[in-house]
Design a protein around this motif. Structure first.
Motif, PDB file in Angstrom:
ATOM      1  N   PHE A 165       0.808  -1.213   0.000  1.00  0.00           N
ATOM      2  CA  PHE A 165       0.000   0.000   0.000  1.00  0.00           C
ATOM      3  C   PHE A 165       0.848   1.272   0.000  1.00  0.00           C
ATOM      4  O   PHE A 165       0.344   2.358  -0.298  1.00  0.00           O
ATOM      5  CB  PHE A 165      -0.912   0.028   1.231  1.00  0.00           C
ATOM      6  CG  PHE A 165      -1.978  -1.025   1.244  1.00  0.00           C
ATOM      7  CD1 PHE A 165      -3.224  -0.779   0.695  1.00  0.00           C
ATOM      8  CD2 PHE A 165      -1.744  -2.258   1.818  1.00  0.00           C
ATOM      9  CE1 PHE A 165      -4.215  -1.742   0.701  1.00  0.00           C
ATOM     10  CE2 PHE A 165      -2.725  -3.237   1.849  1.00  0.00           C
ATOM     11  CZ  PHE A 165      -3.964  -2.981   1.283  1.00  0.00           C
ATOM     12  N   ILE A 166       2.113   1.157   0.345  1.00  0.00           N
ATOM     13  CA  ILE A 166       2.959   2.336   0.535  1.00  0.00           C
ATOM     14  C   ILE A 166       3.198   3.049  -0.792  1.00  0.00           C
ATOM     15  O   ILE A 166       3.602   2.442  -1.786  1.00  0.00           O
ATOM     16  CB  ILE A 166       4.304   1.945   1.158  1.00  0.00           C
ATOM     17  CG1 ILE A 166       4.082   1.186   2.467  1.00  0.00           C
ATOM     18  CG2 ILE A 166       5.152   3.186   1.400  1.00  0.00           C
ATOM     19  CD1 ILE A 166       3.277   1.952   3.486  1.00  0.00           C
ATOM     20  N   GLY A 167       2.951   4.343  -0.805  1.00  0.00           N
ATOM     21  CA  GLY A 167       3.228   5.155  -1.981  1.00  0.00           C
ATOM     22  C   GLY A 167       2.213   5.049  -3.097  1.00  0.00           C
ATOM     23  O   GLY A 167       2.427   5.587  -4.181  1.00  0.00           O
ATOM     24  N   VAL A 168       1.096   4.366  -2.844  1.00  0.00           N
ATOM     25  CA  VAL A 168       0.086   4.191  -3.886  1.00  0.00           C
ATOM     26  C   VAL A 168      -1.127   5.059  -3.578  1.00  0.00           C
ATOM     27  O   VAL A 168      -1.625   5.078  -2.452  1.00  0.00           O
ATOM     28  CB  VAL A 168      -0.346   2.708  -3.986  1.00  0.00           C
ATOM     29  CG1 VAL A 168      -1.441   2.546  -5.039  1.00  0.00           C
ATOM     30  CG2 VAL A 168       0.852   1.838  -4.329  1.00  0.00           C
ATOM     31  N   GLY A 169      -1.606   5.756  -4.600  1.00  0.00           N
ATOM     32  CA  GLY A 169      -2.832   6.523  -4.447  1.00  0.00           C
ATOM     33  C   GLY A 169      -2.620   7.935  -3.954  1.00  0.00           C
ATOM     34  O   GLY A 169      -1.503   8.433  -3.837  1.00  0.00           O
ATOM     35  N   GLY A 170      -3.749   8.593  -3.667  1.00  0.00           N
ATOM     36  CA  GLY A 170      -3.742   9.977  -3.234  1.00  0.00           C
ATOM     37  C   GLY A 170      -3.640  10.110  -1.729  1.00  0.00           C
ATOM     38  O   GLY A 170      -3.411   9.132  -1.003  1.00  0.00           O
TER      39      GLY A 170
END
Length: 266
Positions: A165-170
């Motif tokens: 999940f790290i660094g993904v998305g807003g």
């Protein structure tokens, strides 16, 4: 436009697929990693990583370290865009976009990813990633969570157990399966998915599932636009979305089979 690593990778991946497809279609000599890197002015190591991921997705294929060709998923996606169901959905998407004033999209599930099948041509709206074939995460997009609407908590955990999940998305993206599940519980309480700044900064996406006559989810229908504009009219937009999803779900089953996840994954 989102400048996150995930967004950048997807944009660059699409450039690679487009170049390989154009070369193959025109009959020009096909390319390997070094040629693609040179033509696209990208680092060779990055092209190598992206092409491996594209091959894993089935959008590209390669034999014995030879040149790249477009893969079977590329063709199955193209075929699905010409089926009766998706073709008929074009009119519904344009009408939906005109009514709510935001871009409308139809997407399907592919594991923990979402594939965009078709988008309306609504102009002058926010949101960068709207081209058919675009692949986005399932957990931080409205379209994605709408596709998971019927999942139980243990099923969400199993689906996302290997996700980084790290660094993904807003800025508002979930960072764990627990947070994803909490968002899903919240969304079910209001009757639609509201993903605000979860994938792109300043962008809100509202989404609902599209169900077949038997009740199974075959796709998701979503709209996205600027956070303030969408949030201020969310209840109305969600109601319009639900009506449109109901009409799309009433299309005869034999016209919708190509949109099943199993068909896209074959």
């Amino acid at each position: 436009m989102d400048t996150s690593p995930e967004a950048s990778s997807m944009a660059q991946g699409l450039r690679i697929v487009r170049l390989v497809a154009d070369r193959e279609k025109s009959g020009r000599q096909l390319s390997g990693v070094s040629q693609l890197a040179a033509e696209l002015q990208m680092e060779q190591s990055r092209v190598s990583r992206l092409t491996r991921e594209l091959c894993d997705l089935g959008l590209l294929e390669r034999q014995d370290r030879g040149p790249f060709r477009v893969g079977p998923r590329f063709f199955s996606l193209g075929a699905s865009l010409n089926t009766g169901w998706v073709r008929a959905a074009a009119t519904e998407l344009e009408q939906l976009g005109a009514v709510v004033g935001h871009r409308a999209r139809i997407s399907v599930l592919d594991g923990y990813r979402v594939i965009l099948l078709r988008a309306s041509s609504t102009d002058a709206v926010a949101g960068g990633f709207v081209k058919p074939g675009m692949v986005t995460p399932v957990w931080c997009t409205g379209a994605g969570r709408a596709l998971l609407w019927d999942y139980k908590e243990r099923e969400v955990q199993a689906l996302l157990k290997d996700v980084n999940f790290i660094g993904v998305g807003g800025p508002e993206a979930a960072h764990s399966t627990t947070e994803v599940w909490e968002l899903m519980v919240r969304d079910r309480g209001i009757g639609y998915v509201a993903a605000v700044e979860e994938f792109e900064h300043g962008i809100a996406e509202l989404a609902v599932p599209i169900r077949e006559a038997g009740g199974g989810i075959v796709a998701s229908l979503s709209v996205l636009g600027g956070r303030a504009a969408v949030a201020s009219n969310a209840t109305h937009i969600a109601a319009v979305l639900a009506d449109a999803a109901g009409r799309l779900g009433s299309v005869p089953l034999d016209q919708r089979d190509p949109l099943q996840v199993t068909a896209l994954s074959s």
